[in-house]
Design a protein around this motif. Structure first.
Motif, PDB file in Angstrom:
ATOM      1  N   ASP A  69       2.223   6.702   3.395  1.00 57.59           N
ATOM      2  CA  ASP A  69       3.450   7.480   3.234  1.00 57.59           C
ATOM      3  C   ASP A  69       3.522   8.634   4.234  1.00 57.59           C
ATOM      4  O   ASP A  69       2.583   9.428   4.361  1.00 57.59           O
ATOM      5  N   GLY A  70       4.644   8.715   4.958  1.00 61.64           N
ATOM      6  CA  GLY A  70       4.875   9.812   5.877  1.00 61.64           C
ATOM      7  C   GLY A  70       4.096   9.745   7.172  1.00 61.64           C
ATOM      8  O   GLY A  70       4.090  10.706   7.948  1.00 61.64           O
ATOM      9  N   GLU A  71       3.465   8.608   7.442  1.00 57.69           N
ATOM     10  CA  GLU A  71       2.593   8.509   8.604  1.00 57.69           C
ATOM     11  C   GLU A  71       3.246   7.746   9.764  1.00 57.69           C
ATOM     12  O   GLU A  71       4.128   6.912   9.571  1.00 57.69           O
ATOM     13  N   SER A  72       2.779   8.027  10.979  1.00 56.13           N
ATOM     14  CA  SER A  72       3.094   7.249  12.173  1.00 56.13           C
ATOM     15  C   SER A  72       1.785   6.667  12.681  1.00 56.13           C
ATOM     16  O   SER A  72       0.764   7.370  12.726  1.00 56.13           O
ATOM     17  N   MET A  73       1.809   5.399  13.060  1.00 55.07           N
ATOM     18  CA  MET A  73       0.556   4.771  13.497  1.00 55.07           C
ATOM     19  C   MET A  73       0.804   3.713  14.557  1.00 55.07           C
ATOM     20  O   MET A  73       1.869   3.088  14.608  1.00 55.07           O
ATOM     21  N   ASN A  74      -0.199   3.528  15.401  1.00 54.26           N
ATOM     22  CA  ASN A  74      -0.131   2.530  16.458  1.00 54.26           C
ATOM     23  C   ASN A  74      -0.380   1.132  15.911  1.00 54.26           C
ATOM     24  O   ASN A  74      -1.265   0.924  15.069  1.00 54.26           O
ATOM     25  N   VAL A  75       0.379   0.171  16.435  1.00 53.31           N
ATOM     26  CA  VAL A  75       0.130  -1.241  16.167  1.00 53.31           C
ATOM     27  C   VAL A  75       0.003  -1.925  17.525  1.00 53.31           C
ATOM     28  O   VAL A  75       0.996  -2.190  18.203  1.00 53.31           O
ATOM     29  N   GLY A  76      -1.250  -2.140  17.936  1.00 57.48           N
ATOM     30  CA  GLY A  76      -1.519  -2.748  19.230  1.00 57.48           C
ATOM     31  C   GLY A  76      -2.627  -3.767  19.114  1.00 57.48           C
ATOM     32  O   GLY A  76      -3.004  -4.186  18.021  1.00 57.48           O
ATOM     33  N   SER A  77      -3.168  -4.146  20.268  1.00 61.40           N
ATOM     34  CA  SER A  77      -4.208  -5.177  20.276  1.00 61.40           C
ATOM     35  C   SER A  77      -5.602  -4.593  20.450  1.00 61.40           C
ATOM     36  O   SER A  77      -6.590  -5.317  20.370  1.00 61.40           O
ATOM     37  N   ASN A  78      -5.682  -3.299  20.739  1.00 61.34           N
ATOM     38  CA  ASN A  78      -6.957  -2.640  21.010  1.00 61.34           C
ATOM     39  C   ASN A  78      -7.569  -3.125  22.330  1.00 61.34           C
ATOM     40  O   ASN A  78      -8.764  -3.035  22.550  1.00 61.34           O
ATOM     41  N   ASP A  79      -6.712  -3.661  23.215  1.00 61.01           N
ATOM     42  CA  ASP A  79      -7.155  -4.208  24.490  1.00 61.01           C
ATOM     43  C   ASP A  79      -6.004  -4.019  25.476  1.00 61.01           C
ATOM     44  O   ASP A  79      -4.881  -3.716  25.080  1.00 61.01           O
ATOM     45  N   ASN A  80      -6.253  -4.184  26.761  1.00 55.34           N
ATOM     46  CA  ASN A  80      -5.145  -4.191  27.720  1.00 55.34           C
ATOM     47  C   ASN A  80      -5.506  -5.046  28.923  1.00 55.34           C
ATOM     48  O   ASN A  80      -6.653  -5.455  29.103  1.00 55.34           O
ATOM     49  N   ILE A  81      -4.484  -5.328  29.743  1.00 57.68           N
ATOM     50  CA  ILE A  81      -4.653  -6.201  30.898  1.00 57.68           C
ATOM     51  C   ILE A  81      -3.675  -5.741  31.971  1.00 57.68           C
ATOM     52  O   ILE A  81      -2.577  -5.254  31.655  1.00 57.68           O
ATOM     53  N   SER A  82      -4.059  -5.884  33.240  1.00 57.56           N
ATOM     54  CA  SER A  82      -3.120  -5.539  34.297  1.00 57.56           C
ATOM     55  C   SER A  82      -2.065  -6.632  34.419  1.00 57.56           C
ATOM     56  O   SER A  82      -2.309  -7.807  34.076  1.00 57.56           O
ATOM     57  N   ILE A  83      -0.888  -6.259  34.894  1.00 56.45           N
ATOM     58  CA  ILE A  83       0.183  -7.232  35.058  1.00 56.45           C
ATOM     59  C   ILE A  83      -0.210  -8.290  36.093  1.00 56.45           C
ATOM     60  O   ILE A  83       0.136  -9.467  35.965  1.00 56.45           O
ATOM     61  N   THR A 111       0.815  -1.209   0.000  1.00 57.04           N
ATOM     62  CA  THR A 111       0.000   0.000   0.000  1.00 57.04           C
ATOM     63  C   THR A 111       0.853   1.266   0.000  1.00 57.04           C
ATOM     64  O   THR A 111       1.942   1.300   0.574  1.00 57.04           O
ATOM     65  N   SER A 112       0.351   2.307  -0.635  1.00 55.12           N
ATOM     66  CA  SER A 112       1.041   3.600  -0.638  1.00 55.12           C
ATOM     67  C   SER A 112       0.308   4.619   0.228  1.00 55.12           C
ATOM     68  O   SER A 112       0.729   5.763   0.349  1.00 55.12           O
ATOM     69  N   ASP A 113      -0.800   4.205   0.864  1.00 52.50           N
ATOM     70  CA  ASP A 113      -1.643   5.142   1.594  1.00 52.50           C
ATOM     71  C   ASP A 113      -1.005   5.661   2.875  1.00 52.50           C
ATOM     72  O   ASP A 113      -1.472   6.653   3.439  1.00 52.50           O
ATOM     73  N   HIS A 116       0.725   2.725  32.380  1.00 49.58           N
ATOM     74  CA  HIS A 116      -0.348   2.154  31.576  1.00 49.58           C
ATOM     75  C   HIS A 116      -0.046   2.361  30.095  1.00 49.58           C
ATOM     76  O   HIS A 116       0.508   3.394  29.705  1.00 49.58           O
ATOM     77  N   THR A 117      -0.440   1.389  29.274  1.00 47.06           N
ATOM     78  CA  THR A 117      -0.436   1.572  27.822  1.00 47.06           C
ATOM     79  C   THR A 117      -1.723   0.974  27.261  1.00 47.06           C
ATOM     80  O   THR A 117      -2.222  -0.039  27.770  1.00 47.06           O
ATOM     81  N   HIS A 118      -2.256   1.606  26.246  1.00 47.57           N
ATOM     82  CA  HIS A 118      -3.464   1.115  25.580  1.00 47.57           C
ATOM     83  C   HIS A 118      -3.550   1.819  24.230  1.00 47.57           C
ATOM     84  O   HIS A 118      -3.539   3.048  24.175  1.00 47.57           O
ATOM     85  N   ALA A 119      -3.632   1.061  23.165  1.00 50.76           N
ATOM     86  CA  ALA A 119      -3.554   1.622  21.816  1.00 50.76           C
ATOM     87  C   ALA A 119      -4.925   1.839  21.187  1.00 50.76           C
ATOM     88  O   ALA A 119      -5.791   0.964  21.251  1.00 50.76           O
ATOM     89  N   ASP A 120      -5.087   2.986  20.579  1.00 48.74           N
ATOM     90  CA  ASP A 120      -6.170   3.216  19.627  1.00 48.74           C
ATOM     91  C   ASP A 120      -5.587   2.895  18.252  1.00 48.74           C
ATOM     92  O   ASP A 120      -4.673   3.581  17.780  1.00 48.74           O
ATOM     93  N   VAL A 121      -6.093   1.852  17.609  1.00 49.68           N
ATOM     94  CA  VAL A 121      -5.507   1.408  16.330  1.00 49.68           C
ATOM     95  C   VAL A 121      -6.387   1.795  15.145  1.00 49.68           C
ATOM     96  O   VAL A 121      -6.222   1.261  14.043  1.00 49.68           O
ATOM     97  N   SER A 122      -7.293   2.744  15.352  1.00 51.81           N
ATOM     98  CA  SER A 122      -8.211   3.096  14.265  1.00 51.81           C
ATOM     99  C   SER A 122      -7.486   3.710  13.070  1.00 51.81           C
ATOM    100  O   SER A 122      -7.881   3.491  11.914  1.00 51.81           O
ATOM    101  N   LYS A 123      -6.409   4.454  13.302  1.00 52.53           N
ATOM    102  CA  LYS A 123      -5.677   5.044  12.185  1.00 52.53           C
ATOM    103  C   LYS A 123      -5.050   3.962  11.317  1.00 52.53           C
ATOM    104  O   LYS A 123      -5.149   4.011  10.077  1.00 52.53           O
ATOM    105  N   ALA A 124      -4.425   2.979  11.937  1.00 52.80           N
ATOM    106  CA  ALA A 124      -3.852   1.865  11.170  1.00 52.80           C
ATOM    107  C   ALA A 124      -4.948   1.086  10.457  1.00 52.80           C
ATOM    108  O   ALA A 124      -4.740   0.570   9.349  1.00 52.80           O
ATOM    109  N   GLU A 146      -7.666   2.396   9.218  1.00 53.98           N
ATOM    110  CA  GLU A 146      -8.059   3.184   8.052  1.00 53.98           C
ATOM    111  C   GLU A 146      -7.001   3.145   6.946  1.00 53.98           C
ATOM    112  O   GLU A 146      -7.343   3.057   5.764  1.00 53.98           O
ATOM    113  N   LEU A 147      -5.720   3.222   7.319  1.00 54.77           N
ATOM    114  CA  LEU A 147      -4.664   3.364   6.310  1.00 54.77           C
ATOM    115  C   LEU A 147      -4.191   2.038   5.734  1.00 54.77           C
ATOM    116  O   LEU A 147      -3.887   1.955   4.542  1.00 54.77           O
TER     117      LEU A 147
END
Length: 327
Positions: free
Chosen positions: A239-253, A235-237, A282-290, A292-293
């Protein structure tokens, strides 16, 4: 395609290389075999790649900070796409040795970008990290969240992103930054919570939690990371972007440790020790941008992924466990 994977003897890099080889691409791995953990794991990773690629796979030992070597590897292999996974890992260790991280992670990306721009590489996909966000002002993190890195490692990851953006603007080089959220799975490096917890539980030892265990993580299964990178061959969509790659979920240690104790059947009590400096709360990813692109959609939740890892660990225990326990 002609693909270069820097850091391709490591956990994520070797899984990418194996996936590209399985898809019929030619892959060159450049790795300096940094002994951050037992090199037997990296040597095994390379064996897996050799088996997957046969004459379509080449390994070059060396550092991304070696300008002549990187230039030669990119030019002589007519590289189409570079997946830059090489960097010095470890948030906690970076606090103790910031100069080493600066040299490896920042000098390395600049050297790779220079070679890519000079030799007409189509794209550089840079492995970034959720650590660029720092203390959350809100969760889940989206890509507009302010960046307040809290460790030298995180600073180098954010700086690498900025260098990619500059080369995208000034040198007409397509770059993409993927912000990984705690990647895990088969062949994962030993000094991480999941591999440590599983190893200890299978040996009748209690998992050790640093801090109160209420800290949460967005754990991302390796297959989802491989798929996100694979998409960027085509894909070329993005280009020049930064995006999250996560699970869209989280869990306590704490929940993670309890789940692993239950899944392994270990008769142990969880142990707590003092929290470590620079660890994220804490970490938790919104992966909606990835999504879409690049049509990214995580497929494996943490409990399913941990169960898969435990099964893999037990099947590969003979070679993997001694290296984990030795690290």
């Amino acid at each position: 395609m002609q693909v270069l994977v820097t850091g391709g003897a490591g956990f994520i890099g070797s899984n990418l290389a194996e996936g590209f080889l399985d898809a019929g691409h030619r892959v060159v791995v450049l790795d300096n075999l940094d002994p951050y953990y037992d090199l037997g794991i990296k040597e095994h990773n390379l064996e897996v790649c050799h088996e997957a690629g046969d004459d379509h796979f080449e390994f070059v030992e060396g550092s991304t900070t070696d300008e002549e070597l990187v230039d030669e590897v990119v030019a002589s292999n007519d590289v189409d796409v570079i997946f830059h996974q090489a960097s010095k890992a470890g948030v906690r260790t970076s606090v103790e040795h910031p100069k080493a991280y600066n040299e490896s992670n920042i000098d390395g990306i600049v050297t790779v970008l220079e070679a890519a721009a000079d030799h007409g590489v189509d794209r550089v996909v840079n492995a970034s990290s959720s650590s660029v966000y720092g203390v959350p002002e809100y969760l889940p993190y989206d890509e507009d969240h302010p960046n307040h890195p809290k460790s030298p490692y995180a600073v180098t990851k954010l700086a690498a992103e900025h260098y990619c953006n500059v080369y995208d603007d000034l040198r007409d080089l397509s770059t993409v930054n993927l912000r990984y959220f705690t990647v895990y799975g088969p062949r994962m490096r030993p000094n991480m919570a999941i591999s440590n917890f599983v190893s200890r539980c299978l040996n009748g030892e209690p998992p050790i939690i640093y801090g109160d265990g209420e800290q949460t993580r967005d754990f991302t299964f390796i297959d989802d990371v491989v798929e996100a990178n694979r998409t960027l061959l085509e894909t070329s969509d993005a280009d020049g972007e930064s995006m999250n790659v996560g699970s869209n979920d989280n869990i306590s240690i704490r929940e993670l440790a309890e789940y692993i104790v239950a899944e392994t059947g270990a008769d142990v009590d969880i142990v707590h020790e003092e929290a470590k400096d620079a660890d994220a709360r804490h970490t938790h990813a919104d992966v909606s941008k990835a999504g879409e692109l690049i049509d990214y959609e995580p497929t494996t939740d943490i409990r399913e992924g941990v169960s898969k890892f435990i099964d893999w660990y037990e099947a590969n225990r003979e070679w993997y466990e001694p290296l984990v326990r030795n690290s």
